[in-house]
Design a protein around this motif. Structure first.
Motif, mmCIF file in Angstrom:
data_model
loop_
_atom_site.group_PDB
_atom_site.id
_atom_site.type_symbol
_atom_site.label_atom_id
_atom_site.label_comp_id
_atom_site.label_asym_id
_atom_site.label_seq_id
_atom_site.Cartn_x
_atom_site.Cartn_y
_atom_site.Cartn_z
ATOM 1 N N PHE A 180 -4.299 5.777 0.934
ATOM 2 C CA PHE A 180 -3.284 4.875 0.405
ATOM 3 C C PHE A 180 -3.964 3.860 -0.514
ATOM 4 C CE2 PHE A 180 -0.509 6.836 3.246
ATOM 5 C CZ PHE A 180 0.747 6.243 3.278
ATOM 6 N N TYR A 181 -3.319 3.552 -1.639
ATOM 7 C CA TYR A 181 -3.865 2.545 -2.553
ATOM 8 C C TYR A 181 -3.838 1.183 -1.879
ATOM 9 C CZ TYR A 181 -3.097 6.195 -6.015
ATOM 10 O OH TYR A 181 -3.108 7.385 -6.700
ATOM 11 N N LEU A 182 -4.940 0.468 -1.998
ATOM 12 C CA LEU A 182 -5.039 -0.827 -1.331
ATOM 13 C C LEU A 182 -5.957 -1.762 -2.128
ATOM 14 C CD1 LEU A 182 -5.579 -1.124 2.533
ATOM 15 C CD2 LEU A 182 -5.970 -2.962 0.935
ATOM 16 N N GLU A 183 -7.250 -1.415 -2.200
ATOM 17 C CA GLU A 183 -8.219 -2.230 -2.932
ATOM 18 C C GLU A 183 -8.108 -1.951 -4.443
ATOM 19 O OE1 GLU A 183 -9.800 -0.730 0.998
ATOM 20 O OE2 GLU A 183 -9.009 0.210 -0.829
ATOM 21 N N SER B 22 0.823 -1.206 0.000
ATOM 22 C CA SER B 22 0.000 0.000 0.000
ATOM 23 C C SER B 22 0.859 1.260 0.000
ATOM 24 C CB SER B 22 -0.907 -0.033 1.250
ATOM 25 O OG SER B 22 -1.892 0.956 1.177
ATOM 26 N N VAL B 23 0.668 2.112 -1.019
ATOM 27 C CA VAL B 23 1.415 3.373 -1.104
ATOM 28 C C VAL B 23 0.439 4.548 -1.205
ATOM 29 C CG1 VAL B 23 3.353 2.232 -2.244
ATOM 30 C CG2 VAL B 23 1.636 3.397 -3.635
ATOM 31 N N VAL B 24 0.939 5.733 -0.898
ATOM 32 C CA VAL B 24 0.086 6.920 -0.815
ATOM 33 C C VAL B 24 -0.363 7.379 -2.200
ATOM 34 C CG1 VAL B 24 1.840 8.737 -1.009
ATOM 35 C CG2 VAL B 24 -0.126 9.067 0.529
ATOM 36 N N ALA C 12 11.427 -2.381 -2.720
ATOM 37 C CA ALA C 12 12.341 -3.268 -3.461
ATOM 38 C C ALA C 12 11.538 -4.102 -4.469
ATOM 39 C CB ALA C 12 13.148 -4.119 -2.501
ATOM 40 N N ASP C 13 11.620 -5.428 -4.379
ATOM 41 C CA ASP C 13 10.961 -6.300 -5.361
ATOM 42 C C ASP C 13 9.630 -6.856 -4.881
ATOM 43 O OD1 ASP C 13 13.090 -5.994 -7.143
ATOM 44 O OD2 ASP C 13 14.227 -7.624 -6.198
ATOM 45 N N SER C 14 9.127 -6.397 -3.756
ATOM 46 C CA SER C 14 7.862 -6.919 -3.241
ATOM 47 C C SER C 14 6.691 -6.449 -4.103
ATOM 48 C CB SER C 14 7.636 -6.445 -1.797
ATOM 49 O OG SER C 14 8.610 -6.984 -0.935
ATOM 50 N N PRO C 15 5.633 -7.255 -4.221
ATOM 51 C CA PRO C 15 4.436 -6.803 -4.933
ATOM 52 C C PRO C 15 3.884 -5.549 -4.269
ATOM 53 C CG PRO C 15 4.330 -9.161 -4.495
ATOM 54 C CD PRO C 15 5.485 -8.634 -3.708
ATOM 55 N N SER C 16 3.563 -4.544 -5.076
ATOM 56 C CA SER C 16 3.144 -3.262 -4.516
ATOM 57 C C SER C 16 2.286 -2.492 -5.496
ATOM 58 C CB SER C 16 4.365 -2.422 -4.147
ATOM 59 O OG SER C 16 3.994 -1.130 -3.709
ATOM 60 N N THR C 17 1.398 -1.678 -4.945
ATOM 61 C CA THR C 17 0.609 -0.788 -5.792
ATOM 62 C C THR C 17 1.496 0.251 -6.468
ATOM 63 O OG1 THR C 17 0.113 0.557 -3.831
ATOM 64 C CG2 THR C 17 -1.544 -1.052 -4.523
#
Length: 454
Positions: A445-448, A32-34, A54-59
């Motif tokens: 924050f982006y999530l859904e 989750s990012v802003v 880093a390489d983690s799945p992220s929005t």
């Protein structure tokens, strides 16, 4: 879904969404990012965010931070975003959820709880144009020139991630707040710390027939034309404003424009339930105790402060503007604190490499200080394409950026959130960037996620 409930929500311009959430095992803090329109003059924020993820799945892989909008390589970034959206669904990083609202409880550095409700809104019931009487309405002026780059990001996207927050005027707290009493019986979907000082967020599935019916009933009462007319002392033929855009005005306008292009090639039947007809949002009560309206300040780049101030005085004409400097910010603050609490004039404090000061406008044309300032800044930018304005949350950032050589920062006062709906209903949209719902770190924050392509 019960047909009566379906028709009830349709009449209110909303839909129970089918969401996608990260699968079990995904690091939610890195996911989750802003909102992408934050920290647009602070690329170091986004660099630190990328380094942490880093390489983690992220929005972060699914959005286009606006700090990079004017950089080269934009087309490649958009292609990467679209590819990541498809990949995240195909490999199971995103898991489909059964239809349902999500009750959100957000803690930030400034508030212990801000409550929201995730739902989808019908873009056919939204109109951002000046003078709109639509059920869903903009609260600030929409700058059409800002839409094309955002349309380019969305037009081929298979998913949407919302940072849009819509407001309801519910002083009795009948729609969202009662859900807090049912969290023990609702399925907890997420509960984690947000990165970069964003606070803590929890989400609960609100899909029981009883809760859904109660939400529908409460919204119907807010949307009742007779109750609306009495509440705001307007005529019965005045269009009901149920949902006012609090954050993400240009994002919702972008969704609207993309839908208008898509629906042109669809039959009436195909338009009815096409996923792009709807936009995912978080609904918040303007009377929520955790919702604070903060001013949005301005920092102007590529200017010489003295010439800018002289130009501003000249622009104001018979509004009778003047400016003065102070020896320190403390002296400026003392001067501002001694101003009478009410009056017809406007005072616009500023900071530059030359120090602190204030512009005084005795007979302003606009009702709000932000209107007086923005009118001048728009005219200045039209005259000189090198002049850029950024919209800043937090006085400390204005202090830092505005005091640099070639820059100038202006501080603006907060707006009373209790006046928002009545002002928009009676006077129309506010000047753009009039208020912010909290500081930058408090933004959504982006999530859904939600599919917007069949």
């Amino acid at each position: 879904m019960d047909k009566a409930i379906y028709e009830g929500f349709k009449s209110l311009g909303i839909q129970i969404p089918e969401l996608l959430l990260p699968a079990k095992g995904i690091d939610m803090e890195k996911w989750s990012v802003v909102a992408c329109d934050q920290y647009t003059s602070q690329p170091e924020y986004w660099q630190e965010t990328a380094s942490y993820i880093a390489d983690s799945p992220s929005t972060l892989s699914l959005i286009f931070p606006e700090v990079y909008l004017e950089d080269s390589g934009g087309d490649q970034r958009i292609e990467s975003i679209n590819a990541s959206m498809k990949s995240f669904v195909e490999v199971g990083i995103l898991a489909p959820q059964k239809p349902g609202f999500i009750y959100v409880d957000r803690k930030t550095c400034c508030t212990g709880s801000r409550k929201g409700l995730m739902l989808a809104v019908d873009l056919e019931r939204y109109d951002y144009r000046k003078g709109s009487q639509s059920l869903i309405r903009a609260t600030e002026g929409t700058v059409i020139e800002r839409l094309p780059p955002r349309i380019k990001v969305r037009e081929n996207a298979s998913l949407e991630l919302p940072h849009i927050m819509l407001l309801i005027d519910d002083p009795a707290k009948t729609v969202i707040e009662p859900l807090a009493d049912h969290v023990q019986s609702m399925e907890k979907l997420y509960d984690f710390e947000l990165m970069m000082g964003g606070g803590h967020i929890s989400g609960y599935r609100a899909d029981s027939p009883k809760l859904v019916a109660e939400i529908l009933d409460a919204l119907k009462k807010l949307a009742c034309p007779q109750a609306f007319a009495k509440k705001y002392n307007v005529s019965d033929d005045k269009g009901v404003l149920l949902f006012a855009v609090g954050d993400g005005n240009h994002s919702l306008a972008t969704a609207k424009e993309c839908w208008e292009r898509i629906k042109a090639s669809l039959s009436s039947e195909e338009q009815e339930n096409h996923p792009s007809r709807y936009a995912l949002v978080e609904l918040v009560n303007v009377h929520d105790d955790g919702l604070v309206f903060e001013p949005i300040h301005r920092v102007v780049f590529n200017v010489e402060p003295g010439r800018l101030l002289d130009s501003m005085v000249e622009h104001m004409g018979d509004c009778c503007a003047s400016y003065r400097y102070f020896d320190s910010k403390e002296q400026l603050d003392r001067y501002l604190s001694e101003l009478p609490p009410s009056g017809t004039g406007h005072t616009l404090p500023f900071v530059s490499s030359k120090g602190w000061g204030a512009v005084t406008v005795d007979n302003p044309r606009c009702n709000l200080e932000v209107g007086t300032l923005q009118d001048f800044l728009d005219e200045l930018s039209n005259r000189d394409e090198n002049v850029k304005t950024d919209y800043i949350h937090g006085e400390d950032v204005v202090d830092s950026l505005g005091s640099q050589e070639g820059n100038m920062g202006f501080y603006l006062p907060p707006m009373d959130k209790n006046d928002l709906f009545k002002t928009v209903i009676l006077d129309g949209v506010l000047p753009r960037k009039t208020f912010s719902m909290g500081e930058a770190s408090e933004k959504r924050f982006y999530l859904e996620c939600r599919k917007i392509k069949p």
